[in-house]
Design an enzyme around this catalytic site. Structure first.
Site, short mmCIF file in Angstrom:
data_model
loop_
_atom_site.label_atom_id
_atom_site.label_comp_id
_atom_site.label_asym_id
_atom_site.label_seq_id
_atom_site.Cartn_x
_atom_site.Cartn_y
_atom_site.Cartn_z
N TRP A 4 0.85 -1.43 0.06
CA TRP A 4 -0.10 0.21 0.07
C TRP A 4 0.75 1.26 -0.07
O TRP A 4 1.93 1.54 0.68
CB TRP A 4 -0.72 0.06 1.20
CG TRP A 4 -1.80 1.00 1.44
CD1 TRP A 4 -2.64 1.76 0.49
CD2 TRP A 4 -2.00 1.84 2.41
NE1 TRP A 4 -3.59 2.60 1.10
CE2 TRP A 4 -2.98 3.00 2.29
CE3 TRP A 4 -1.60 1.95 3.98
CZ2 TRP A 4 -3.56 3.61 3.29
CZ3 TRP A 4 -1.86 2.67 4.76
CH2 TRP A 4 -3.13 3.78 4.40
N ASP A 42 -0.85 -5.61 9.24
CA ASP A 42 -1.71 -4.60 8.90
C ASP A 42 -2.95 -5.31 8.45
O ASP A 42 -3.21 -6.00 7.57
CB ASP A 42 -1.22 -3.83 7.81
CG ASP A 42 -2.32 -2.69 7.29
OD1 ASP A 42 -3.26 -2.80 7.70
OD2 ASP A 42 -1.70 -1.90 6.43
N LYS A 100 -13.22 -0.81 5.76
CA LYS A 100 -14.06 -1.60 4.88
C LYS A 100 -15.00 -2.55 5.20
O LYS A 100 -16.16 -2.77 4.73
CB LYS A 100 -12.89 -2.49 4.01
CG LYS A 100 -12.16 -1.72 2.89
CD LYS A 100 -11.45 -0.36 3.28
CE LYS A 100 -9.79 -0.83 3.79
NZ LYS A 100 -8.97 0.33 3.90
N1 PLA Z 1 -3.63 -0.71 5.01
C1 PLA Z 1 -4.09 -0.99 3.81
C2 PLA Z 1 -3.30 -2.25 3.37
C3 PLA Z 1 -5.05 -0.33 3.32
O1 PLA Z 1 -5.11 -0.70 1.92
C4 PLA Z 1 -5.55 0.74 3.58
C5 PLA Z 1 -6.56 1.54 2.89
C6 PLA Z 1 -5.26 1.02 4.89
C7 PLA Z 1 -4.42 0.45 5.61
C8 PLA Z 1 -5.71 2.37 5.73
O2 PLA Z 1 -7.02 2.34 5.75
P1 PLA Z 1 -7.91 3.33 6.71
O3 PLA Z 1 -6.80 4.32 7.67
O4 PLA Z 1 -9.05 4.08 5.96
O5 PLA Z 1 -8.70 2.53 7.81
N2 PLA Z 1 -6.56 1.41 1.39
C9 PLA Z 1 -7.17 2.10 0.75
C10 PLA Z 1 -7.60 3.52 1.01
C11 PLA Z 1 -8.78 1.40 0.80
C12 PLA Z 1 -6.25 4.55 0.96
O6 PLA Z 1 -5.41 4.49 0.12
O7 PLA Z 1 -6.28 5.30 2.05
C13 PLA Z 1 -6.79 2.17 -0.88
O8 PLA Z 1 -7.40 2.40 -1.61
O9 PLA Z 1 -5.78 1.22 -1.02
#
Ligand code: PLA
Length: 448
Positions: A177, A258, A294
């Protein structure tokens, strides 16, 4: 120069900013000095004149671009946000019900929560990820603090480690991510990567993973996606998890999980917690960041938790006392509403049951979209092996489309995704699958 300007945190921040600017424009920030405006009224220049425009976020910036597009065909497959078959955001019925109960309860007040958040929420969150019968919970050696969703939990955990753990390097999968390196760098850790994904097989580079973790210095921190790896959708098998566990424990590598998609991968909350529970079952220590964005659709409520599993109750309570010192100057204490929704649902047997059914329906719809997209590409005779679409797990498909193909699909088809070719399957519906399949077909046949 102010004394704070030379602090290690500030140097890390400057390094990160230089890094981010370097990747998006050619301006050398070292040559940009604060313009020496006098600041008195009447000066024509802003005291912020020297501020350089930052690039949009690689994920959330996709939504910004999408919002500006006026085409009726436009489709946002960038951010991982669940949509219904009608393409609408979804508030779960059980969440609506919990909110109604909270509103109707006139004894509820808006006082500050404790620094660590809502006690019930913390207990129930630990139980959700570690299992109701977890010995670690029964032995009181888990500390759980409510944080600002998954991101905030990672940040608090990272900062705690930077202050109190004997190693300062965290290994993150390649790729991962996009926010992980930024969160951990700003928390005060150094970030290194380990091999994870093999673009040729579109599967796990298990050999590379074992080699890289095997050669990491003893004691380093390792970030692991509990399930539904983002962006690849590729998870280790249970047997591979066991090998990873043995390797990590033999080298005293500290796991930091995570867990942003519990229940979203398989539709089953326990199955999706398997990796975490495997590491807790051996009696060793670990950290877990949980997000309810989610799996409960609570994106904007910012509700999550950080749990640290320790060797003893005594250590856990001292760790918690230090977590409070991380949180208090950062945001003082967490918000009450989202955590109250989660606690209401998790503590009521019927509501919990209702939640699992709604969660399974979301996971199933995503799995169904995988099949539909795969079938649509096959029926078009689109060149390439697209079986990874149905093999990958969780919210995203890592399509293998390159950045030119992604740009082409945005320009010609008004389809928005991240430039690494990741698409959010949750943003797709039966109605939009043909449009996406047409776009992918055109992209791969015209731009190789
Ligand atoms: N960890 C991972 C692996 C994630 O994909 C995301 C969110 C988070 C943590 C953090 O989420 P939160 O803080 O909203 O609980 N990833 C998303 C959104 C869904 C983003 O980038 O913020 C994504 O589209 O990858």
């Amino acid at each position: 120069m102010h004394s704070w300007a030379a602090s290690p945190a500030d140097r890390r921040l400057s390094a990160l900013i230089r890094h981010l600017e370097g990747s998006s424009n050619s301006m050398d920030s070292d040559t940009i000095t604060a313009s020496p405006t006098s600041g008195f009224s009447g000066s024509r220049n802003s005291v912020f004149e020297h501020v350089v425009r930052a690039p949009e976020d690689p994920i959330l910036g996709v939504t910004v671009a999408y919002n500006k597009d006026t085409s009726p065909l436009k489709l946002n497959l960038g951010v991982g946000a669940y949509r219904t078959e009608e393409g609408k955001p979804l508030v779960l019925n059980v969440v609506r019900r919990a909110e109604q109960m909270l509103v109707n309860n006139s004894s509820r007040v808006k006082e500050y929560l404790p620094i660590v958040g809502l006690a019930d929420f913390n207990k129930l969150s630990a139980k959700l990820i570690l299992g109701a019968d977890s010995p670690a919970i029964q032995e009181n050696r888990v500390t759980t603090v409510q944080c600002l969703s998954g991101t905030g939990s990672l940040r608090v955990g990272g900062e705690f480690l930077a202050r109190h753990y004997h190693q300062r390097t965290i290994y993150i999968p390649q790729p991962t991510w996009g926010n992980h390196p930024k969160v951990f760098t700003l928390a005060g850790l150094s970030v290194k990567t380990f091999r994870y994904y093999d673009p040729v097989t579109r599967g796990l580079d298990f050999q590379g993973l074992l080699e890289d973790l095997g050669s990491a210095p003893s004691g380093e921190i390792v970030l692991l996606h509990a399930c539904a790896h983002n962006p690849t959708g590729v998870d280790p098998t249970p047997q591979q998890w066991e090998q990873i566990r043995q390797l990590m424990r033999s080298k005293a590598l500290l796991p930091f999980f995570d867990s942003a998609y519990q229940g979203f991968a398989s539709g089953n909350l326990d199955a999706d917690a398997h990796s975490v529970r495997l590491f807790v079952a051996d009696g060793g220590e670990c950290l877990v960041a949980q997000s309810y964005a989610k799996n409960m659709g609570l994106y904007g409520e910012r509700v999550g938790a950080l749990s640290i599993v320790c060797k003893s109750a005594d250590v856990a309570s001292r760790v918690e006392s230090q977590l409070k010192l991380v949180i208090r100057p950062m945001y003082s204490n967490p918000p009450i509403h989202g955590a109250s929704i989660v606690a209401t649902i998790l503590k009521d047997r019927n509501m919990y049951q209702e939640w699992t059914i709604e969660l399974k329906a979301m996971a199933d719809r995503i799995i169904n979209m995988r099949q539909q997209l795969f079938d649509a590409l096959r029926s078009r005779g689109t060149p390439g092996d697209w079986s990874h679409i149905i093999k990958q797990i969780g919210m995203f498909t890592f399509t293998g489309l390159n950045s030119e193909q992604v740009a082409f699909m945005r320009k010609e088809y008004h389809i928005y995704m991240t430039s690494d070719g990741r698409i959010s399957m949750a943003g797709l519906s039966s109605r939009t699958v043909p449009h996406l399949a047409d776009a992918i077909h055109a992209a791969v046949t015209r731009l190789v």
